[in-house]
Design a protein around this motif. Structure first.
Motif, mmCIF file in Angstrom:
data_model
loop_
_atom_site.group_PDB
_atom_site.id
_atom_site.type_symbol
_atom_site.label_atom_id
_atom_site.label_comp_id
_atom_site.label_asym_id
_atom_site.label_seq_id
_atom_site.Cartn_x
_atom_site.Cartn_y
_atom_site.Cartn_z
ATOM 1 N N ILE A 222 40.644 33.005 40.854
ATOM 2 C CA ILE A 222 39.528 33.908 40.543
ATOM 3 C C ILE A 222 39.595 34.327 39.075
ATOM 4 O O ILE A 222 38.569 34.331 38.365
ATOM 5 C CB ILE A 222 39.562 35.141 41.471
ATOM 6 C CG1 ILE A 222 39.155 34.728 42.904
ATOM 7 C CG2 ILE A 222 38.644 36.243 40.955
ATOM 8 C CD1 ILE A 222 39.400 35.781 43.952
ATOM 9 N N ALA A 223 40.804 34.671 38.612
ATOM 10 C CA ALA A 223 40.972 35.004 37.188
ATOM 11 C C ALA A 223 40.654 33.792 36.324
ATOM 12 O O ALA A 223 40.009 33.912 35.273
ATOM 13 C CB ALA A 223 42.405 35.479 36.931
ATOM 14 N N VAL A 236 34.859 35.678 44.290
ATOM 15 C CA VAL A 236 35.408 36.808 45.042
ATOM 16 C C VAL A 236 34.666 36.977 46.371
ATOM 17 O O VAL A 236 35.276 37.187 47.423
ATOM 18 C CB VAL A 236 35.328 38.109 44.214
ATOM 19 C CG1 VAL A 236 35.762 39.314 45.055
ATOM 20 C CG2 VAL A 236 36.179 37.995 42.963
ATOM 21 N N LYS A 237 33.341 36.874 46.315
ATOM 22 C CA LYS A 237 32.514 37.043 47.516
ATOM 23 C C LYS A 237 32.868 36.013 48.579
ATOM 24 O O LYS A 237 33.099 36.362 49.752
ATOM 25 C CB LYS A 237 31.041 36.915 47.137
ATOM 26 C CG LYS A 237 30.095 36.877 48.334
ATOM 27 C CD LYS A 237 28.677 36.536 47.908
ATOM 28 C CE LYS A 237 27.797 36.250 49.122
ATOM 29 N NZ LYS A 237 26.430 35.837 48.725
ATOM 30 N N ILE A 238 32.920 34.727 48.193
ATOM 31 C CA ILE A 238 33.200 33.664 49.162
ATOM 32 C C ILE A 238 34.648 33.729 49.634
ATOM 33 O O ILE A 238 34.952 33.459 50.808
ATOM 34 C CB ILE A 238 32.878 32.286 48.563
ATOM 35 C CG1 ILE A 238 31.398 32.205 48.160
ATOM 36 C CG2 ILE A 238 33.200 31.174 49.548
ATOM 37 C CD1 ILE A 238 30.421 32.467 49.297
ATOM 38 N N PHE A 239 35.544 34.103 48.738
ATOM 39 C CA PHE A 239 36.949 34.265 49.133
ATOM 40 C C PHE A 239 37.083 35.294 50.249
ATOM 41 O O PHE A 239 37.739 35.046 51.264
ATOM 42 C CB PHE A 239 37.778 34.677 47.922
ATOM 43 C CG PHE A 239 39.171 35.149 48.259
ATOM 44 C CD1 PHE A 239 40.115 34.271 48.758
ATOM 45 C CD2 PHE A 239 39.529 36.477 48.088
ATOM 46 C CE1 PHE A 239 41.396 34.699 49.075
ATOM 47 C CE2 PHE A 239 40.802 36.918 48.398
ATOM 48 C CZ PHE A 239 41.741 36.025 48.891
ATOM 49 N N LYS A 240 36.467 36.425 50.074
ATOM 50 C CA LYS A 240 36.564 37.486 51.082
ATOM 51 C C LYS A 240 35.874 37.100 52.390
ATOM 52 O O LYS A 240 36.330 37.477 53.474
ATOM 53 C CB LYS A 240 35.964 38.783 50.537
ATOM 54 C CG LYS A 240 36.786 39.405 49.417
ATOM 55 C CD LYS A 240 36.157 40.699 48.916
ATOM 56 C CE LYS A 240 37.024 41.358 47.864
ATOM 57 N NZ LYS A 240 36.416 42.617 47.351
ATOM 58 N N THR A 254 42.245 29.041 48.855
ATOM 59 C CA THR A 254 41.876 28.491 47.556
ATOM 60 C C THR A 254 40.578 27.684 47.627
ATOM 61 O O THR A 254 39.832 27.630 46.644
ATOM 62 C CB THR A 254 43.008 27.608 47.002
ATOM 63 O OG1 THR A 254 43.446 26.695 48.035
ATOM 64 C CG2 THR A 254 44.187 28.462 46.570
ATOM 65 N N GLU A 255 40.302 27.055 48.760
ATOM 66 C CA GLU A 255 39.046 26.319 48.903
ATOM 67 C C GLU A 255 37.853 27.274 48.811
ATOM 68 O O GLU A 255 36.805 26.919 48.241
ATOM 69 C CB GLU A 255 39.015 25.562 50.225
ATOM 70 C CG GLU A 255 39.886 24.306 50.245
ATOM 71 C CD GLU A 255 39.708 23.503 51.515
ATOM 72 O OE1 GLU A 255 38.570 23.435 52.022
ATOM 73 O OE2 GLU A 255 40.712 22.943 52.010
ATOM 74 N N ALA A 256 38.008 28.458 49.369
ATOM 75 C CA ALA A 256 36.928 29.439 49.307
ATOM 76 C C ALA A 256 36.661 29.866 47.871
ATOM 77 O O ALA A 256 35.505 29.986 47.446
ATOM 78 C CB ALA A 256 37.282 30.657 50.169
ATOM 79 N N VAL A 257 37.723 30.092 47.111
ATOM 80 C CA VAL A 257 37.546 30.466 45.701
ATOM 81 C C VAL A 257 36.877 29.332 44.931
ATOM 82 O O VAL A 257 35.959 29.567 44.141
ATOM 83 C CB VAL A 257 38.901 30.818 45.059
ATOM 84 C CG1 VAL A 257 38.727 31.087 43.566
ATOM 85 C CG2 VAL A 257 39.519 32.033 45.738
ATOM 86 N N MET A 258 37.336 28.100 45.170
ATOM 87 C CA MET A 258 36.765 26.954 44.477
ATOM 88 C C MET A 258 35.278 26.813 44.779
ATOM 89 O O MET A 258 34.457 26.618 43.863
ATOM 90 C CB MET A 258 37.501 25.670 44.872
ATOM 91 C CG MET A 258 37.039 24.421 44.136
ATOM 92 S SD MET A 258 37.498 24.407 42.385
ATOM 93 C CE MET A 258 39.243 23.960 42.506
ATOM 94 N N PRO A 280 34.218 24.635 60.218
ATOM 95 C CA PRO A 280 33.168 25.441 59.571
ATOM 96 C C PRO A 280 33.064 25.111 58.091
ATOM 97 O O PRO A 280 34.015 24.605 57.485
ATOM 98 C CB PRO A 280 33.644 26.877 59.792
ATOM 99 C CG PRO A 280 35.127 26.770 59.954
ATOM 100 C CD PRO A 280 35.370 25.456 60.643
ATOM 101 N N THR A 281 31.924 25.398 57.524
ATOM 102 C CA THR A 281 31.748 25.189 56.086
ATOM 103 C C THR A 281 32.350 26.368 55.316
ATOM 104 O O THR A 281 32.593 27.437 55.861
ATOM 105 C CB THR A 281 30.256 25.051 55.731
ATOM 106 O OG1 THR A 281 29.558 26.217 56.183
ATOM 107 C CG2 THR A 281 29.663 23.812 56.383
ATOM 108 N N ILE A 282 32.569 26.131 54.034
ATOM 109 C CA ILE A 282 33.109 27.156 53.141
ATOM 110 C C ILE A 282 32.199 27.233 51.922
ATOM 111 O O ILE A 282 31.976 26.239 51.241
ATOM 112 C CB ILE A 282 34.545 26.820 52.703
ATOM 113 C CG1 ILE A 282 35.484 26.799 53.919
ATOM 114 C CG2 ILE A 282 35.047 27.807 51.663
ATOM 115 C CD1 ILE A 282 36.885 26.313 53.606
ATOM 116 N N GLY A 283 31.660 28.415 51.658
ATOM 117 C CA GLY A 283 30.788 28.599 50.508
ATOM 118 C C GLY A 283 29.325 28.409 50.845
ATOM 119 O O GLY A 283 28.966 28.008 51.960
#
Length: 326
Positions: A222-223, A236-240, A254-258, A280-283
């Motif tokens: 994220i940084a 941040v939104k997708i990570f959470k 990490t896939e969610a952040v990416m 399930p999908t991510i993002g």
């Protein structure tokens, strides 16, 4: 023996960036892998093919591989430091370098990108099959790209941040211990008929050891997204929201952040060993996935790895300072 670990950590990281994993240099993970295959074959012969028998064999595999992965580098480092401090630092640096995979991960994923750039989908499928466990022969360009981006995201934790984390805490010995567990998981940690029981303990231990590093990796990414000019707010939104959209408690971190940082949708259904695995999908598909997402993922990989190296070196120095005071 841990007095020079912070220096070895930083030097090892930069050597990895410069050299990567040349094919002529026999990698320690290959030795660990051969040990896993050897012990698996023997334990399967020695114990009955029942749930209990396979779990006993799998448990013994974990004990032997963990012990060997830690004891061998410990013995080598002990002898090296006894001979001369500089030799010990050199060996410690070399061990750290070999346990990292920044440049090799970039190179392997960029081979996929290069094949897509040439319009060679068959070549891209083959290139991505070298770095993912799913079936790739029927993937289209988007599927190949997603697979490459996902493996860069997941291995940012498994192949870089987690080893650095354990190097900072316990030097190369703990780093090798982690890689032993991680290699076992990649070889026997499948939830299929063959490995459901035999690989149970390896998979569980890998989940435990990756729990903290996966979350540290996510926040470093994220940084990194902020520094790279990617969509850090969406990261941040997708990570959470999506960080648990995976069978593993760690892989989607990490896939969610990416996915969030690149404004694309990852994961979803995939075939493994000819069987459809519904995931399930991510993002969110804010924009379509494109082949240029592979170099973008690698940009985020490099920045996150550099941040992690700096932070873990400081942590190691702090730990060493505390030990000295005590």
């Amino acid at each position: 023996m841990l007095k020079w670990t912070a220096l070895a950590l930083v030097l090892g990281f930069f050597i990895d960036l410069l050299v990567g994993d040349p094919r002529w240099l026999y990698h320690p993970v290959r030795i660990i892998g051969k040990g896993i295959s050897f012990l698996e074959a023997h334990f399967r012969r020695w114990f009955p093919k029942t749930q209990k028998g396979e779990r006993i064999g799998g448990f013994l595999l974990v004990i032997f591989i963990c012990a060997g992965s830690a004891a061998i580098p410990l013995a080598i480092l002990y002898v090296a430091y006894k001979i001369h401090t500089l030799l010990g630092i050199g060996i410690e640096t070399f061990f750290c370098y070999q346990m990292l995979a920044v440049k090799s991960l970039k190179q392997e994923s960029m081979r996929v990108f290069e094949e897509l750039e040439k319009g060679d989908l068959k070549g891209a499928r083959y290139a991505v099959s070298m770095i993912v466990g799913r079936d790739t022969q029927s993937l289209d360009e988007v599927g190949v790209t997603k697979a490459a981006v996902e493996t860069v995201a997941e291995n940012t934790s498994d192949g870089i941040i987690a080893p650095l984390f354990y190097m900072a805490i316990g030097g190369p010995v703990l780093m090798f211990f982690y890689k032993g567990v991680n290699t076992m998981d990649s070889m026997v940690g499948y939830k299929n008929e063959k490995y459901l029981n035999f690989g149970r303990y390896a998979a569980k231990l890998d989940d435990i050891l990756n729990y903290i590093p996966a979350r540290i990796s996510a926040w470093l990414m994220i940084a990194g997204a902020k520094l790279c000019g990617f969509d850090s707010k969406n990261a941040v939104k997708i990570f959470k929201r999506d960080r648990y959209n995976h069978a593993s408690p760690n892989s989607a971190q990490t896939e969610a952040v990416m996915a969030g940082a690149l404004d694309i949708q990852l994961a979803g259904n995939a075939y493994y060993f000819g069987k459809l695995c519904e995931k399930p999908t991510i993002g969110d598909a804010i924009r379509p996935v494109e082949k240029e997402d592979i170099p973008r993922a690698n940009q985020l990989l490099y920045v996150s790895a550099a941040l992690g190296t700096g932070i873990f070196a400081v942590i190691r120095l702090g730990i060493q300072g505390l030990i000295t005071l005590l």
